[in-house]
Design a protein around this motif. Sequence first.
Motif, short mmCIF file in Angstrom:
data_model
loop_
_atom_site.label_atom_id
_atom_site.label_comp_id
_atom_site.label_asym_id
_atom_site.label_seq_id
_atom_site.Cartn_x
_atom_site.Cartn_y
_atom_site.Cartn_z
N TRP C 3 34.67 72.44 36.93
CA TRP C 3 33.86 72.10 35.62
C TRP C 3 32.75 71.04 35.78
CZ3 TRP C 3 35.01 67.48 33.44
CH2 TRP C 3 36.53 66.60 34.18
N ILE C 4 33.06 70.47 36.69
CA ILE C 4 31.50 68.94 36.69
C ILE C 4 30.58 68.48 37.12
CG2 ILE C 4 31.93 67.01 37.75
CD1 ILE C 4 34.89 66.10 38.36
N LEU C 5 30.85 69.86 38.15
CA LEU C 5 29.61 70.41 39.11
C LEU C 5 28.45 71.22 37.57
CD1 LEU C 5 30.33 71.44 43.31
CD2 LEU C 5 28.84 69.97 41.46
N ALA C 7 28.84 71.10 34.54
CA ALA C 7 28.47 70.17 33.48
C ALA C 7 27.22 69.95 34.11
CB ALA C 7 29.44 69.66 33.15
N MET C 8 27.24 69.09 35.60
CA MET C 8 26.07 68.20 36.05
C MET C 8 25.15 69.69 36.11
SD MET C 8 27.74 66.13 39.03
CE MET C 8 27.95 64.57 38.86
N VAL C 9 25.03 71.00 36.07
CA VAL C 9 24.04 71.55 36.17
C VAL C 9 23.73 71.89 35.26
CG1 VAL C 9 23.46 74.12 37.24
CG2 VAL C 9 24.91 72.70 38.28
N LEU C 10 24.38 72.20 33.81
CA LEU C 10 24.08 72.27 32.57
C LEU C 10 23.22 71.14 32.58
CD1 LEU C 10 26.92 73.50 30.32
CD2 LEU C 10 24.95 74.71 31.11
N ALA C 11 23.44 69.85 32.92
CA ALA C 11 22.57 68.76 32.55
C ALA C 11 21.04 68.66 33.49
CB ALA C 11 23.88 66.95 32.47
N THR C 12 21.80 68.37 33.62
CA THR C 12 20.22 69.31 35.02
C THR C 12 19.49 70.09 34.61
OG1 THR C 12 21.65 68.63 36.66
CG2 THR C 12 19.26 69.05 37.33
N LEU C 13 19.71 71.38 33.36
CA LEU C 13 19.01 72.16 33.44
C LEU C 13 18.26 71.32 32.17
CD1 LEU C 13 20.91 75.64 33.40
CD2 LEU C 13 18.49 74.62 34.79
N LYS C 38 20.16 62.53 38.27
CA LYS C 38 21.52 63.85 38.60
C LYS C 38 21.92 64.18 39.97
CE LYS C 38 20.88 64.23 33.70
NZ LYS C 38 20.99 63.25 33.48
N THR C 39 20.70 64.82 40.28
CA THR C 39 21.18 65.74 41.53
C THR C 39 21.70 64.47 42.82
OG1 THR C 39 18.55 65.09 42.15
CG2 THR C 39 19.21 67.23 41.78
N ALA C 42 25.85 64.66 41.32
CA ALA C 42 25.36 65.80 42.27
C ALA C 42 26.34 66.08 43.97
CB ALA C 42 25.40 67.04 41.49
#
Lengths: 217, 92, 87
Positions: C3-5, C7-13, C38-39, C42
């Motif tokens: 779920w962390i990753l 959410a991180m992808v969502l935050a990058t979008l 962010k990346t 990640a």
Amino acid sequence: MTEVMTDWDVGVIVLLLPLAAAMVVFQDNPYHALVVRGILGAIAALVYALLGAADVALTEALMGTMLGTALSVVAMRSSLVLRLGVLATEVAAPTPEFTALCEDLRRGIAPHHLRLEVVPYDDCAALHRALVERDIHGVCTRSRAAALHGPVCQYATVLRVSRLYEILRAAIASPTMHLIYGADPEKVVLVDPVADPFNSTADQADQSEGLVPQEPH
Amino acid sequence: MLYWLSNGCIALGLFFWFWGTFPLLGRRSVLFKLHSLSIADTLGSLAIMVGLLIKIPREWPLLVLALFSLLVWNTVLGYVLAYCSSVEMDHD
Amino acid sequence: MNWILGAMVLATLIPMYAACQNQDIWQKMLAFASIATKTSVAIIVISVLQDDWFIGMVGSIILSVGNASLMLLAQVLKRLNQTNPGY
């Protein structure tokens, strides 16, 4: 990798890469494209690290994003430019017409993402030498009418690059501007209109061979 | 106990990320966005790092290095971006 | 831990969408800065998840060096804007 991440998770993150690449492709301004290219580099580094290629990720971040961006922006800054040579006196005390002309030129080349760089030279000889040595793309001097007919200054702009001439001829309709294409810079004659008001750029240029005069619009 | 603490830190960091990134979509000025973004990125990333540090203390040198570089660089970068973008505004 | 990753992808979008929408170059630079941070975080999270020191080291290096390109770009763009406003 497999015990913590399923294929589906990896797939979702990898999908970011074509998304970012499409964003780069659809930028029309080169500088914006460069910034978005940086975004693509960051995403690519993430994807490579995710797939276990740490060395590729490091190379992408350092070479692709950092060095590539820095070199590209320097190259674009020095190549996407119209260098216009003028006499130093024009820059020191610009007439309203000269300011308007520069504004016209800027507006004319802006759709092609070019910048205007006004390069001052001390006298006509230096200006002509710079044009012949391809140091500048064009020269802009007062034409003879300025000295003869009172307050309105007229300017003649000689361009040695035919593509620039086409762009500007299509874009600019200014009564104070006379646009000339000088295919052979050697034959362009530049005379200081202040020192010699009856013998100046535009009229000489019209008469000399190899020049295609263009009527003011 | 430690499990929930680390997960809580990471969740807090992710919340900071979302909270600070959403203003990017609005029509506010660059400086406003920069402010919220620098706070959110720095604090959120710090919280995530601390959460990871609690979760896996074995990799502490890496995490501490990342933590410090994040702190320093994000501050400097925020300053540089603010300086560069505000010079343009003065000029215009 | 996934779920962390996610959410991180969502935050990058979000900043990617912002970079797509916004025509101002400084807004794009902001989105770039946000995505770069962010990346790299990640990447560090991935390294901790996979217990891989090499990836973690790369993440740290990217985090500390990657921002330098942003500053260079910002400086050149500022100079560009001074000579030719409107970019």
